[in-house]
Design a protein around this motif. Structure first.
Motif, PDB file in Angstrom:
ATOM      1  N   LEU A   1      -5.482  -0.519  13.531  1.00 42.28           N
ATOM      2  CA  LEU A   1      -4.737  -0.005  12.377  1.00 42.28           C
ATOM      3  C   LEU A   1      -4.509  -1.089  11.329  1.00 42.28           C
ATOM      4  O   LEU A   1      -4.671  -0.862  10.131  1.00 42.28           O
ATOM      5  CB  LEU A   1      -3.389   0.540  12.832  1.00 42.28           C
ATOM      6  N   MET A   2      -4.112  -2.268  11.796  1.00 40.65           N
ATOM      7  CA  MET A   2      -3.818  -3.341  10.856  1.00 40.65           C
ATOM      8  C   MET A   2      -5.094  -3.863  10.209  1.00 40.65           C
ATOM      9  O   MET A   2      -5.184  -3.989   8.989  1.00 40.65           O
ATOM     10  CB  MET A   2      -3.131  -4.504  11.581  1.00 40.65           C
TER      11      MET A   2
ATOM     12  N   PHE B   1       2.172 -10.019  16.075  1.00 35.22           N
ATOM     13  CA  PHE B   1       2.762  -8.777  16.591  1.00 35.22           C
ATOM     14  C   PHE B   1       2.192  -8.424  17.962  1.00 35.22           C
ATOM     15  O   PHE B   1       2.901  -7.934  18.830  1.00 35.22           O
ATOM     16  CB  PHE B   1       2.577  -7.637  15.593  1.00 35.22           C
TER      17      PHE B   1
ATOM     18  N   GLN C   1       4.797 -18.205   9.369  1.00 35.48           N
ATOM     19  CA  GLN C   1       5.449 -17.218   8.507  1.00 35.48           C
ATOM     20  C   GLN C   1       4.668 -16.932   7.226  1.00 35.48           C
ATOM     21  O   GLN C   1       4.459 -15.787   6.853  1.00 35.48           O
ATOM     22  CB  GLN C   1       6.813 -17.785   8.166  1.00 35.48           C
TER      23      GLN C   1
ATOM     24  N   MET D   1       1.688 -15.026   7.718  1.00 39.38           N
ATOM     25  CA  MET D   1       2.020 -13.700   8.190  1.00 39.38           C
ATOM     26  C   MET D   1       2.289 -12.775   7.008  1.00 39.38           C
ATOM     27  O   MET D   1       1.732 -11.683   6.923  1.00 39.38           O
ATOM     28  CB  MET D   1       3.243 -13.769   9.091  1.00 39.38           C
ATOM     29  N   VAL D   2       3.138 -13.211   6.100  1.00 41.19           N
ATOM     30  CA  VAL D   2       3.458 -12.353   4.966  1.00 41.19           C
ATOM     31  C   VAL D   2       2.223 -12.147   4.093  1.00 41.19           C
ATOM     32  O   VAL D   2       1.941 -11.053   3.631  1.00 41.19           O
ATOM     33  CB  VAL D   2       4.619 -12.950   4.151  1.00 41.19           C
TER      34      VAL D   2
ATOM     35  N   LEU E   1       0.048  -9.723   5.954  1.00 41.71           N
ATOM     36  CA  LEU E   1       0.518  -8.349   5.896  1.00 41.71           C
ATOM     37  C   LEU E   1       0.219  -7.746   4.540  1.00 41.71           C
ATOM     38  O   LEU E   1      -0.205  -6.605   4.422  1.00 41.71           O
ATOM     39  CB  LEU E   1       2.027  -8.303   6.169  1.00 41.71           C
ATOM     40  N   SER E   2       0.441  -8.535   3.476  1.00 44.83           N
ATOM     41  CA  SER E   2       0.260  -7.980   2.136  1.00 44.83           C
ATOM     42  C   SER E   2      -1.217  -7.771   1.839  1.00 44.83           C
ATOM     43  O   SER E   2      -1.596  -6.949   1.031  1.00 44.83           O
ATOM     44  CB  SER E   2       0.872  -8.916   1.099  1.00 44.83           C
TER      45      SER E   2
ATOM     46  N   ALA F   1      -2.057  -4.319   2.975  1.00 44.19           N
ATOM     47  CA  ALA F   1      -0.987  -3.345   2.875  1.00 44.19           C
ATOM     48  C   ALA F   1      -1.308  -2.179   1.954  1.00 44.19           C
ATOM     49  O   ALA F   1      -1.062  -1.029   2.293  1.00 44.19           O
ATOM     50  CB  ALA F   1       0.284  -4.032   2.421  1.00 44.19           C
ATOM     51  N   VAL F   2      -1.845  -2.487   0.801  1.00 42.57           N
ATOM     52  CA  VAL F   2      -2.079  -1.404  -0.149  1.00 42.57           C
ATOM     53  C   VAL F   2      -3.545  -1.030  -0.157  1.00 42.57           C
ATOM     54  O   VAL F   2      -4.398  -1.833  -0.463  1.00 42.57           O
ATOM     55  CB  VAL F   2      -1.654  -1.825  -1.565  1.00 42.57           C
TER      56      VAL F   2
END
Lengths: 475, 301, 276
Positions: free
Chosen positions: C156-157, C202, C262, C265-266, C269-270, C273-274
């Motif tokens: 999914l990710m 995760f 960190q 990670m952000v 994720l970004s 994300a979109v």
């Protein structure tokens, strides 16, 4: 062709995987057997007197010859007795050369583990610690070994074990099924009521004789406490928690509160049983508004923190009120037995025992462990380390009594169990469903505690559910 | 042999995805489909652990009949509170998560520290975290009541029948909102700047920017998060198991707890529990299918 | 004059809100740390803030309960599981992002759908299968079982990350003679690294904290940290101090790891994300 060879490769891989898996699960044993520790018999029975030490040593040597280097896996419940056993394991290993792995679990999870392992015969475990309420179920399902042969064998069970010394209530009540010994008792329990001596003195109250008086006292202190403290605390949460509290007073109201052994019929909707349910509800009225979500720990904490005049629970938990490191009322506690009801005393018998799963591959070594831990020879050491006593000799030993002031009260509470036998009643009724039904009854009582239903409805609902289970089992 | 290999290569050319997907498909077949079939089969029997194979009898659909005829006390109530918990919990987590993400998206110093704080609930072992919550919720000795009493002079019976549901909800929201926050914040970070610039020129206020630009752009991400959270909320187990064990009464007996109570622990009616599990699985499937439809529609639209 | 004041108010409000979020997030952890250094009788006295801290509990959990070996088991299981999940998962995600084939959407949905299986429902079947394969109480059994939730999560990710990567570079590489596997590992994976890191964290957290399967499938040789909680749930109540000490120690590695990476990670994720 390529596809086929890939497939073959994958299968081979999978097989190798499972092979290595088997290998790795058995390595600890082989490793242990090559590195068998040299026994040091002189270090063993230092505290024991010379003659007995000889006997112990002798046995240790025999065990060393037969089972030295074996590793056994024990599945134990988190319990004060387990703590005591854990402390004695090193000594046992030194004496016999048997290595012991232990796995300690909370009791509910432990039972699930026992059932799932035994029903698939994984052979992982060699020693089980068994709850009194599951003895019948395990014996009938063929989970646990009949110990008669071992008990009669003087080599496996030397003189210093002294089976007869174990209180009859436990030998018969929590460790045998239909006269056949399946287990060796390791902790004997009953139920009693702890009370605050300072509060009783201040209000000029005496411990009650009958359960009506008991309820009266609870109501009195609930009022007197005026929210600063409550009348009583006990396990009131759903399932087996409040279910076991109910069972512990049910025999005050009737000889056959749950099942009539003569006819085999369940009678939770009988007037006496409804009365006993109502009694629990009345007690709950004299307690914290949280009573319906309190497990044994919450109940004990409430009492230990000085928030209750009385506390009704298992004898083995008494040290939570006695221990100054967890209790602010440790020097103001005394106890009384569950008072007499219309049908007599309560006579609750519960406890834990050690047994050997039938799929174990190291039964001899496992028996040596169970026997050693529950023997009279080791009883003193075991009791002083916090192990819960279940032997006459322990209850008569002034040193053990002095080490834990509750022991004499425990003995008195267990004496009630003898009374139950006189009435011709056995506390643990013979059914594979004891715990399931306790859970069903407990769930219904719990609903009544929060006012969803009445005592009458609770009894009737439980009866209906139990009948449906039985119908299904006999289908 | 050569011929076969050519055939194989041709097939591979036609379906180039196969070698990529095959390992996953095999693993999932073993770990997902097999247990699923197994659970369904057990649900048709009176199986209990410890009962010999000869004593297991085939009951047909009678376990299901018991459930739907209302003979199983509290079953409908369990379904109801599970769904209610899912809707309420997901909603709160999404809204709070969005608010926190918007806060994070502001410019301020020590952002790393704030994100580090948000990681704490995600990293804490749920089984231990819920025990700590239980201690904090304790009505006599809990730190939460200690604060509340200091401020208002009153205490709340957090684990009593009236508040147990709320307590479970609070602990759940605490543990899982940060995940939503981080996902949404990441989404916000990657949004293009140009639509905002032109909208600001048109004189749009902040709410309008959020409503007409941010939300539509993040719609898919929001739906994906909501879908994942709803599924997990319906299955919720760890937290109520530790906090309330389903009680008092049936106040927090979610479907998963009812399954556990019936099938494991003291009761051990695995057949009956499996029938409930099948109902739960069907329920979760229906809800996730519905949400997935919405997602696909929004993708196309 | 008016504008700066309003701006300052906004600022204050923002910091207050952020403080509240941080406080609520870490309070249970702080409370756990506090309990772990309290004497047992003080656990039930929330008003006592100043006391002589005791580190007995930490000593006990390492000496008597051998927390170290549980942590090693957890690390082996979470680590291996994470690597396998990332490997299988990103292969699948790559296919779903790159190829248009029949059943693609269904497979994608299937990955989400796997989440629906409740642990309490699958534990008995998995136990029986593991017993039949003689795999109980091995690291392998948990490594494999955890694929059940970590592979779908990775798919999914990663699907989103892969869809975001420009195809021009890949096509160029293809023309240079790379096959699609080489493209994936030489070009796509390095580009998707932040996403992989985010996913890995995760995955590790999921495996590190899993309780129900670990509880049933392992006993002596491969038990993970969360199962140790069992020992502190005694018939006489919870041993709060020691349990809190375990909670404090066992959360630390994951926490430290997550904080170290960190930034990635952000960003990761970004990254995915979109998408549309």
């Amino acid at each position: 062709m390529k596809m086929k060879s890939i497939l073959a490769f994958l299968i081979a891989l999978a097989m190798m995987w499972s092979l290595t898996a088997c290998g790795s699960s058995s390595t600890p044993e082989t490793a242990a057997s090559t590195a068998a520790p040299a026994a040091d018999p002189t270090a063993a029975g230092e505290s024991a007197s010379a003659g007995e030490a000889d006997a112990l040593e002798q046995w240790g040597k025999t065990m060393q010859e037969q089972y030295g280097g074996t590793t056994i896996n024990a599945l134990l419940a988190s319990h004060p007795s387990t703590t005591a056993m854990l402390e004695m394991i090193d000594e046992f290993t030194q004496l016999t050369g048997i290595e012991v792995n232990t796995r300690v679990l909370a009791s509910t999870e432990m039972k699930t583990m026992q059932r799932s392992n035994s029903s698939t015969k994984t052979g992982i475990f060699d020693v089980y610690m068994v709850d009194a309420f599951t003895v019948y179920e395990y014996a009938k399902a063929g989970y646990i070994e009949n110990l008669e042969g071992y008990l009669n064998d003087p080599v496996m069970t030397p003189e210093w074990y002294d089976y007869e010394d174990i209180l009859l209530a436990f030998r018969d009540g929590i460790a045998s099924v239909e006269g056949v010994p399946y287990l060796l008792p390791i902790a004997g329990e009953s139920r009693f009521v702890a009370y605050r001596t300072d509060l009783f003195e201040e209000h000029g109250k005496e411990p009650p004789e009958t359960i009506e008086e008991w309820l009266e006292l609870c109501r009195y202190f609930q009022e007197a406490g005026n929210g600063d403290y409550y009348g009583i605390s006990f396990r009131g949460a759903s399932g087996t928690l409040v279910g076991s509290a109910h069972m512990a007073i049910a025999y005050c109201f009737s000889d056959t509160p749950i099942i009539d052994p003569a006819t085999g019929e369940y009678q939770l909707d009988s007037p006496e049983t409804i009365e006993s349910i109502q009694f629990i509800l009345d007690l709950a009225e004299c307690s914290s508004p949280d009573i319906a979500s309190m497990n044994h720990e919450d109940a004990a904490a409430l009492f230990a923190q000085g928030k209750c005049a009385m506390w009704f629970d298992a004898t083995s938990l008494a040290y939570m009120a006695e221990d100054p490191s967890s209790s602010v009322v440790s020097d103001k506690v005394s106890y009384f037995n569950v008072p007499q009801g219309p049908a007599g005393g309560s006579g609750a018998v519960a406890g834990w025992s050690l047994g050997i799963p039938t799929d174990s591959e190291n039964k001899g070594a496992a028996y040596a462990f169970c026997m050693y831990m529950s023997s009279r020879e080791k009883a003193k050491e075991y009791n002083l380390a916090g192990g819960v006593p279940c032997r006459t000799s322990s209850f008569e030993d002034p040193e053990i009594l002095a080490a834990n002031p509750t022991n004499s009260f425990i003995f008195a509470a267990i004496d009630d169990a003898g009374e139950l036998t006189e009435r011709g009643v056995s506390y643990n009724y013979p059914s594979i469903n004891v715990l399931s039904f306790m859970g069903i009854i407990g769930n219904e009582i719990n609903r009544a505690e929060i006012g969803e239903i009445t005592a009458q409805e609770a009894g009737e609902n439980a009866q209906k559910q139990i009948e449906s289970v039985l119908a299904e089992q006999n289908a | 042999m050569g011929k076969l290999s050519v055939q194989f290569q041709n097939r591979l050319r036609k379906h180039p995805q196969v070698p990529y997907i095959l390992p996953t498909a095999i693993v999932m077949l073993l770990l997902f489909i097999l247990p699923l079939v197994f659970v369904f089969l057990i649900s048709l029997t009176n199986y209990r652990l410890g009962v010999g194979l000869d004593d297991i009898s085939f009951l047909g659909l009678s376990n299901y009949k018991r459930l739907f005829s209302g003979e199983e006390s509290g079953f409908y109530y369990s379904v109801f509170i599970s769904v209610f918990f899912m809707v309420l919990g997901t909603l709160i987590q999404m809204i709070l998560g969005m608010i926190c993400a918007l806060l994070l998206n502001q410019r301020f110093r020590r952002k790393g520290l704030v994100i580090a704080c948000l990681i704490v609930p995600i990293a804490m072992t749920p089984s231990i975290a819920s025990q700590i919550w239980k201690l904090m919720f304790n009505s006599e000795f809990g730190v939460i009541n200690y604060f509340i009493e200091a401020v208002t002079g009153q205490t709340v019976q957090w684990l009593s029948a009236d508040y147990a549901f709320l307590s479970v909800l609070i602990a759940t929201v605490w543990q899982y909102t940060p995940f939503v926050t981080l996902m949404l914040y990441a989404g916000l970070c990657s949004l293009p700047q140009s639509p905002y610039e032109s909208a600001i020129l048109d004189g749009a206020n902040k709410w309008q920017l959020f409503r007409h630009i941010t939300l539509p752009l993040l719609k898919n991400l929001i739906l994906l998060c909501a879908l994942m959270r709803s599924i997990d909320m319906l299955k919720t187990f760890d937290i109520p198991y530790v906090l309330t064990q389903g009680g008092p009464g049936n106040a927090t007996r979610f479907l998963s707890l009812k399954i556990y109570d019936t099938g494991f622990g003291e009761q051990n009616f695995v057949g009956r529990a499996s029938a409930m599990a099948v109902v739960l699985i069907v329920l979760v499937s229906l809800i996730s299918l519905a949400l997935f439809r919405v997602m696909n529609k929004s993708k196309e639209g | 004059m008016k504008k700066p004041l309003r701006k300052r108010m906004n600022r204050i409000f923002l910091y207050l809100a952020l403080f509240a979020v941080c406080f609520v997030s870490i309070f249970p952890y702080l409370w756990m740390v506090l309990v772990s250094v309290k004497e047992r009788v003080l656990v039930y006295q929330p008003g006592v803030w100043f006391f002589q801290p005791t580190f007995e509990n930490y000593k006990t959990i390492f000496q008597r309960y051998d927390l170290g070996s549980y942590m090693i088991n957890s690390a082996i299981i979470a680590g291996c599981n994470c690597v396998i999940s990332l490997f299988f998962g990103s292969l699948t995600a790559f296919a779903l992002a790159r190829y248009r084939f029949k059943g693609r959407k269904q497979f994608s949905f299937f990955m989400l759908f796997i989440r629906i299986l409740p642990a309490v429902a699958s534990i008995i079947p998995l136990f029986i299968i593991a017993a039949a394969l003689q795999m109980l109480d091995t690291h392998a059994v948990l490594i494999i079982t955890y694929l059940l939730f970590n592979i779908p999560f990775t798919v999914l990710m990663m699907q989103g990350f892969f869809e975001d990567i420009s195809r021009d570079i890949e096509e160029a590489a293809m023309i240079d003679g790379c096959n699609s596997f080489q493209v994936l590992y030489k070009i796509v994976v390095p580009l998707a690294m932040p996403g992989i890191v985010a996913t890995a964290i995760f995955c590790i957290i999921n495996a590190w904290n899993e309780f129900v399967y670990a509880m049933q499938l392992t006993t002596f040789n491969a038990s993970t940290v969360p199962t140790i909680v069992q020992m502190f749930k005694t018939v006489t109540g919870i041993v709060w101090g020691e349990m809190s000490a375990v909670g404090t120690v066992s959360t630390l590695p994951v926490l430290v790891f997550a904080m170290l990476v960190q930034k990635q990670m952000v960003r990761g994720l970004s990254f995915g994300a979109v998408k549309d």
